[in-house]
Write a protein that holds these residues in place. Structure first.
Motif, PDB file in Angstrom:
ATOM      1  N   VAL A  43      37.990 -23.003  50.360  1.00  0.00           N
ATOM      2  CA  VAL A  43      38.053 -22.102  49.197  1.00  0.00           C
ATOM      3  C   VAL A  43      37.062 -22.551  48.131  1.00  0.00           C
ATOM      4  N   ALA A  44      37.030 -23.859  47.853  1.00  0.00           N
ATOM      5  CA  ALA A  44      36.143 -24.387  46.814  1.00  0.00           C
ATOM      6  C   ALA A  44      34.677 -24.178  47.184  1.00  0.00           C
ATOM      7  N   VAL A  45      34.312 -24.443  48.437  1.00  0.00           N
ATOM      8  CA  VAL A  45      32.916 -24.285  48.860  1.00  0.00           C
ATOM      9  C   VAL A  45      32.471 -22.835  48.745  1.00  0.00           C
ATOM     10  N   ILE A  46      33.307 -21.915  49.237  1.00  0.00           N
ATOM     11  CA  ILE A  46      32.933 -20.493  49.179  1.00  0.00           C
ATOM     12  C   ILE A  46      32.808 -20.028  47.732  1.00  0.00           C
ATOM     13  N   ALA A  47      33.792 -20.361  46.896  1.00  0.00           N
ATOM     14  CA  ALA A  47      33.759 -19.906  45.497  1.00  0.00           C
ATOM     15  C   ALA A  47      32.547 -20.457  44.755  1.00  0.00           C
ATOM     16  N   THR A  48      32.180 -21.709  45.056  1.00  0.00           N
ATOM     17  CA  THR A  48      31.062 -22.309  44.318  1.00  0.00           C
ATOM     18  C   THR A  48      29.701 -21.786  44.784  1.00  0.00           C
ATOM     19  N   PHE A  49      29.670 -20.910  45.770  1.00  0.00           N
ATOM     20  CA  PHE A  49      28.429 -20.172  46.018  1.00  0.00           C
ATOM     21  C   PHE A  49      28.079 -19.313  44.804  1.00  0.00           C
ATOM     22  N   GLY A  50      29.099 -18.981  43.979  1.00  0.00           N
ATOM     23  CA  GLY A  50      28.812 -18.323  42.707  1.00  0.00           C
ATOM     24  C   GLY A  50      28.006 -19.232  41.798  1.00  0.00           C
ATOM     25  N   GLY A  51      28.347 -20.535  41.767  1.00  0.00           N
ATOM     26  CA  GLY A  51      27.563 -21.507  41.010  1.00  0.00           C
ATOM     27  C   GLY A  51      26.175 -21.689  41.591  1.00  0.00           C
ATOM     28  N   LEU A  52      26.090 -21.706  42.932  1.00  0.00           N
ATOM     29  CA  LEU A  52      24.790 -21.820  43.595  1.00  0.00           C
ATOM     30  C   LEU A  52      23.872 -20.661  43.209  1.00  0.00           C
ATOM     31  N   LEU A  53      24.427 -19.453  43.193  1.00  0.00           N
ATOM     32  CA  LEU A  53      23.640 -18.270  42.786  1.00  0.00           C
ATOM     33  C   LEU A  53      23.238 -18.365  41.321  1.00  0.00           C
ATOM     34  N   PHE A  54      24.155 -18.822  40.492  1.00  0.00           N
ATOM     35  CA  PHE A  54      23.865 -19.062  39.076  1.00  0.00           C
ATOM     36  C   PHE A  54      22.627 -19.946  38.968  1.00  0.00           C
ATOM     37  N   GLY A  55      22.636 -21.087  39.672  1.00  0.00           N
ATOM     38  CA  GLY A  55      21.520 -22.009  39.591  1.00  0.00           C
ATOM     39  C   GLY A  55      20.240 -21.453  40.179  1.00  0.00           C
ATOM     40  N   TYR A  56      20.342 -20.819  41.354  1.00  0.00           N
ATOM     41  CA  TYR A  56      19.125 -20.303  42.006  1.00  0.00           C
ATOM     42  C   TYR A  56      18.474 -19.211  41.164  1.00  0.00           C
ATOM     43  N   ASP A  57      19.276 -18.271  40.680  1.00  0.00           N
ATOM     44  CA  ASP A  57      18.707 -17.132  39.957  1.00  0.00           C
ATOM     45  C   ASP A  57      18.137 -17.527  38.601  1.00  0.00           C
ATOM     46  N   THR A  58      18.671 -18.600  37.991  1.00  0.00           N
ATOM     47  CA  THR A  58      18.059 -19.064  36.735  1.00  0.00           C
ATOM     48  C   THR A  58      16.855 -19.956  37.004  1.00  0.00           C
ATOM     49  N   GLY A  59      16.824 -20.637  38.159  1.00  0.00           N
ATOM     50  CA  GLY A  59      15.733 -21.562  38.448  1.00  0.00           C
ATOM     51  C   GLY A  59      14.550 -20.955  39.161  1.00  0.00           C
ATOM     52  N   VAL A  60      14.759 -19.863  39.917  1.00  0.00           N
ATOM     53  CA  VAL A  60      13.683 -19.321  40.755  1.00  0.00           C
ATOM     54  C   VAL A  60      12.522 -18.787  39.921  1.00  0.00           C
ATOM     55  N   ILE A  61      12.811 -18.375  38.682  1.00  0.00           N
ATOM     56  CA  ILE A  61      11.741 -17.847  37.833  1.00  0.00           C
ATOM     57  C   ILE A  61      10.694 -18.920  37.548  1.00  0.00           C
TER      58      ILE A  61
END
Length: 498
Positions: A43-61
């Motif tokens: 549950v924790a790993v799947i939910a924290t893909f939201g955090g992963l997306l947060f980081g990727y989408d702010t960092g990819v720029i």
């Protein structure tokens, strides 16, 4: 984010009052190992893909902006608008995300956010011009902001007290790992496909993949038991607890979850009218000051514009993409160090020490970029100093500010005060991101970092004179000391008062 940003529902959130890692003072059965542990981990790993997306989408720029500005004809001002549009969206998303998840459920909200992440990312990929890109980035920001408040709440509410700090802290690690992943993907794509027109579109498209994982993964995840109980769905709440707890613990914990739900309702009682009370006004001012000071370090300017900063320092474009990966590696490593430091060093000492280190790095970047002649020596010196700045920031302020925001506010204003502080954090982030390219273009690297150094000195003074120490106090004791003003007294007098 270092900054991210993200919410801080750690083990000191409502419901773990007076405890930290462990179950001291509780009559609950022990948390024994079993299949439920594996289920909670999934549950924790799947939910924290939201955090992963947060980081990727702010960092990819960071790496996409340089080729993008040629294709879309961006100026320093419009570069800032493209970057900050996501952050303005994030501020709006953080404001409404909590209310939507309260109304419709944490799990359902995360599923909706996965859909928004996916289609907003595609909108950025196909954007034909500056205007469409800004709109798509704004909607992507709504998803980022929504994730920043919903995912930590979901993790805190489904975690046992003993593991709450570790699991919610894991979301912070996933955010910085997402930024690192963005830097790494940018470096690989930027070097392998450097001659391809529109290479930045490929960089942005990668964000769709974790959004797909988040969507399909959350379809198989349970809802927050605290949210289910708040809606009167007692049997469903117990069924969820039985998935992620031993049987005896699940049954015994229902009473505690009922108490948590009542406390959560109390935490929503705060409003603007609360600020009429002097002691509430003072502690909210401290919270906003902490949030703003964290952003005034310029950490997110480095996370968003690091590659361009290194190009200004003297690196070639492709080399800058590779060198920038160091920021991501150090960011993840330092965040893990920060998780340890916060358990052994008083909060205020950690903040003051962090600001002193950060301000020193700012001064050194400014001095060396001014005195060293252009060339690779200057480029590598600035790279090393920027990496040291990121390390110092993530190991000290990156996590500590979020933990303190979760600790310092009394229960009856906690929801309102954290929301207001996070809003100010996002808006400060957006303002800096909007102005950073124009600032560097206008006054150069050295003067820009001297400005950050001055802000660092002011922030250090603020922390040393206004921010109280929270480590070692239960939340009940914190609330009492804040309302009486005892927490702001010098430590010797304060200890006598207690």
């Amino acid at each position: 984010m270092a900054g991210h940003n993200s919410n801080a529902f750690t083990d000191q959130s409502p419901g773990s009052r007076g405890t930290s890692e462990g179950n001291e003072g509780s009559t609950l059965p022990p948390l024994t190992p079993g299949p439920h542990s594996r289920r909670l981990g999934i549950v924790a790993v799947i939910a924290t893909f939201g955090g992963l997306l947060f980081g990727y989408d702010t960092g990819v720029i960071n790496g996409a902006l340089e080729p993008m500005k040629h294709d879309l004809g961006l100026t320093p001002l419009t570069e800032g608008v493209v970057t900050s549009s996501l952050l303005i969206g994030a501020a709006a998303g953080a404001m409404v995300g909590g209310r939507l998840s309260d109304a419709y459920g944490r799990r359902r909200m995360i599923i909706w956010l996965a859909v928004l992440f996916f289609f907003s990312a595609l909108g950025c990929v196909v954007a034909p011009n500056f205007e469409v890109m800004v709109v798509a980035r704004f909607f992507l920001g709504l998803a980022v902001g929504g994730a920043s408040v919903t995912v930590p709440v979901f993790l805190a509410e489904i975690s046992p007290t003993e593991r709450r700090g570790a699991l919610t802290g894991f979301n912070e690690v996933m955010i910085v790992f997402g930024q690192f992943a963005a830097f790494l993907v940018n470096a690989i794509i930027g070097n392998v496909l450097s001659d391809l027109e529109g290479v930045w579109r490929i960089m942005l498209s990668v964000a769709a993949l974790p959004a797909i994982v988040l969507f399909f993964g959350m379809l198989r995840m349970p809802e927050s038991p605290r949210w289910l109980l708040s809606k009167g769905r007692t049997e469903e709440a117990l069924a969820v607890l039985r998935q992620v707890r031993p049987e005896a613990r699940a049954v015994a914990e229902m009473d505690e979850v009922r108490a948590l739900a009542k406390q959560e309702e109390q935490s929503k009682l705060g409003s603007w009218a609360s600020l009429k009370t002097p002691w509430i006004r003072r502690i909210v001012f401290v919270g906003i000051g902490l949030a703003v000071a964290q952003q005034l370090t310029g950490i997110n300017s480095i996370m968003y514009y690091g590659s361009q900063l290194l190009i200004e320092a003297g690196f070639e474009a492709n080399a800058a993409l590779i060198a920038n990966v160091a920021n991501g590696v150090v960011s993840v490593s330092a965040m893990l160090v920060g998780l340890k430091l916060i358990t052994i060093i008083p909060r205020r000492k950690l903040l003051v020490g962090g600001f002193i280190g950060i301000t020193t790095m700012h001064l050194l970047v400014g001095v060396f970029s001014l005195v060293l002649p252009e060339g690779m020596m200057r480029a590598y010196v600035i790279l090393v100093l920027v990496v040291l700045f990121v390390a110092c920031m993530q190991a000290t302020l990156g996590l500590t500010v979020w933990v303190m925001l979760a600790e310092i506010f009394p229960l009856k204003i906690r929801g309102f005060a954290i929301g207001l502080s996070v809003l100010c954090m996002w808006l400060t982030n957006a303002a800096l991101s909007l102005s950073f390219p124009s600032l560097v273009a206008g006054i150069g690297i050295s003067s820009t970092f001297f400005v950050f150094a001055v802000l660092g000195v002011l922030s250090t003074i603020f922390i040393a004179t206004q921010v109280p120490e929270t480590k070692g106090r239960s939340l009940e004791k914190l609330e009492e000391d804040i309302s009486t003003g005892a927490i702001f007294l010098p430590s010797e007098r304060n200890s006598r008062r207690r």
